[in-house]
Motif scaffolding. Structure first.
Motif, short mmCIF file in Angstrom:
data_model
loop_
_atom_site.label_atom_id
_atom_site.label_comp_id
_atom_site.label_asym_id
_atom_site.label_seq_id
_atom_site.Cartn_x
_atom_site.Cartn_y
_atom_site.Cartn_z
N LEU A 163 7.36 4.33 -7.38
CA LEU A 163 6.46 5.34 -7.37
C LEU A 163 5.18 4.78 -7.16
O LEU A 163 4.66 3.98 -7.68
CB LEU A 163 6.50 6.51 -8.32
CG LEU A 163 7.70 7.23 -8.69
CD1 LEU A 163 7.68 8.00 -10.29
CD2 LEU A 163 7.84 8.22 -7.62
N CYS A 164 4.06 5.41 -6.38
CA CYS A 164 2.87 5.46 -6.21
C CYS A 164 2.15 5.84 -7.60
O CYS A 164 2.26 7.22 -8.01
CB CYS A 164 2.25 6.12 -5.09
SG CYS A 164 0.50 6.09 -4.98
N ALA A 165 1.39 5.06 -8.20
CA ALA A 165 0.51 5.49 -9.47
C ALA A 165 -0.40 6.36 -9.23
O ALA A 165 -0.72 6.89 -10.26
CB ALA A 165 0.16 4.27 -10.28
N TYR A 166 -0.76 6.60 -8.07
CA TYR A 166 -2.05 7.54 -7.94
C TYR A 166 -1.65 8.77 -7.48
O TYR A 166 -2.25 9.84 -7.93
CB TYR A 166 -2.88 6.95 -6.86
CG TYR A 166 -3.66 5.64 -7.19
CD1 TYR A 166 -4.72 5.35 -8.08
CD2 TYR A 166 -2.98 4.36 -6.79
CE1 TYR A 166 -5.07 4.33 -8.59
CE2 TYR A 166 -3.07 3.00 -7.23
CZ TYR A 166 -4.52 2.95 -8.32
OH TYR A 166 -4.84 1.86 -8.41
N CYS A 167 -0.74 9.06 -6.67
CA CYS A 167 -0.37 10.34 -6.03
C CYS A 167 1.05 10.72 -6.39
O CYS A 167 1.61 11.68 -6.02
CB CYS A 167 -0.56 10.34 -4.50
SG CYS A 167 0.59 9.19 -3.49
N GLY A 168 2.00 9.68 -6.90
CA GLY A 168 3.20 10.00 -7.33
C GLY A 168 4.13 9.95 -6.30
O GLY A 168 5.46 10.52 -6.61
N THR A 169 3.89 9.41 -5.00
CA THR A 169 4.84 9.74 -3.84
C THR A 169 5.92 8.43 -4.15
O THR A 169 5.72 7.21 -4.37
CB THR A 169 3.91 9.41 -2.74
OG1 THR A 169 2.95 10.12 -2.45
CG2 THR A 169 5.01 9.33 -1.27
N ARG A 170 7.30 8.63 -3.64
CA ARG A 170 8.23 7.87 -3.65
C ARG A 170 8.06 6.75 -2.63
O ARG A 170 7.73 7.28 -1.53
CB ARG A 170 9.60 8.41 -3.54
CG ARG A 170 9.95 9.06 -4.81
CD ARG A 170 11.53 9.33 -4.71
NE ARG A 170 12.14 9.27 -5.64
CZ ARG A 170 12.76 8.28 -6.31
NH1 ARG A 170 12.65 7.12 -5.59
NH2 ARG A 170 13.55 8.06 -7.44
N TYR A 199 0.80 -1.37 -0.22
CA TYR A 199 0.05 0.11 -0.03
C TYR A 199 0.72 1.12 -0.03
O TYR A 199 1.99 1.25 0.76
CB TYR A 199 -1.02 -0.05 1.08
CG TYR A 199 -1.86 -1.31 1.29
CD1 TYR A 199 -3.18 -0.91 0.86
CD2 TYR A 199 -1.37 -2.26 1.98
CE1 TYR A 199 -3.97 -2.02 0.75
CE2 TYR A 199 -2.48 -3.32 2.11
CZ TYR A 199 -3.86 -3.29 1.35
OH TYR A 199 -4.51 -4.19 1.35
N CYS A 200 0.32 2.34 -0.75
CA CYS A 200 1.18 3.62 -0.42
C CYS A 200 0.92 4.06 0.72
O CYS A 200 -0.49 4.15 1.10
CB CYS A 200 0.47 4.51 -1.86
SG CYS A 200 1.12 6.24 -1.68
N ASN A 201 1.84 4.47 1.45
CA ASN A 201 1.71 4.95 2.78
C ASN A 201 1.14 6.47 3.01
O ASN A 201 1.12 7.09 3.85
CB ASN A 201 2.74 5.01 3.73
CG ASN A 201 3.96 5.28 3.12
OD1 ASN A 201 4.20 5.89 2.19
ND2 ASN A 201 5.10 4.61 3.57
N TYR A 202 1.02 7.07 1.40
CA TYR A 202 0.50 8.53 1.51
C TYR A 202 -0.76 8.58 1.26
O TYR A 202 -1.92 9.31 1.97
CB TYR A 202 1.59 9.36 0.49
CG TYR A 202 1.01 10.83 0.51
CD1 TYR A 202 1.70 11.55 1.34
CD2 TYR A 202 0.36 11.20 -0.43
CE1 TYR A 202 1.32 12.90 1.35
CE2 TYR A 202 0.16 12.70 -0.60
CZ TYR A 202 0.59 13.44 0.33
OH TYR A 202 0.24 14.77 0.42
N CYS A 203 -1.26 7.55 0.20
CA CYS A 203 -2.85 7.90 -0.22
C CYS A 203 -3.54 6.78 0.35
O CYS A 203 -4.76 6.65 0.13
CB CYS A 203 -3.00 8.38 -1.64
SG CYS A 203 -2.19 6.88 -2.82
N GLY A 204 -2.82 5.43 0.59
CA GLY A 204 -3.44 4.32 0.95
C GLY A 204 -3.73 3.39 -0.03
O GLY A 204 -4.42 2.42 0.12
#
Ligand SMILES: [Zn+2]
Length: 107
Positions: A16-23, A2-7
């Motif tokens: 990179l998160c495909a949704y919010c681009g967070t590394r 899971y992306c720990n920024y947008c979940g």
């Protein structure tokens, strides 16, 4: 994982998160200017800069070469960087157990 920024659920090997681009992942923690052992041509200075600034190694080499050819300071800068920049630690592979645990041999 899971992306720990947008979940959102993302690929396990994604950087990179495909949704919010967070590394995400181990890449994010690697923020030290070090000479690369993996991508080195001479001393790994260009590769080290490329890794640090998230640039293409070839681009860094081209730019550095152009500076060296036309500016004249590139070679000196390279030597200085060679001396100043620490070398990244040698890659130590996780040693697998040499022998599997022996099953208990009953008497
Ligand atoms: Zn995200």
């Amino acid at each position: 994982m899971y992306c720990n920024y947008c979940g959102k659920v993302i690929q396990d090997d994604a950087n990179l998160c495909a949704y919010c681009g967070t590394r995400i992942g181990s890449v994010a923690g690697r923020r030290k200017l070090m000479r690369s052992r993996v991508n080195r041509k001479i001393a790994g200075v260009c590769a080290g800069f490329a890794e640090y600034f998230d640039l293409d190694v070839t681009m860094v080499r081209v730019v550095w070469l152009l500076v060296a050819l036309f500016g004249g300071g590139g070679i000196l800068a390279y030597i200085i960087a060679w001396i100043v920049m620490p070398e990244e630690p040698e890659f130590v592979p996780v040693s697998a157990p040499s022998s599997p645990p022996q099953p208990y041999q009953g008497t």
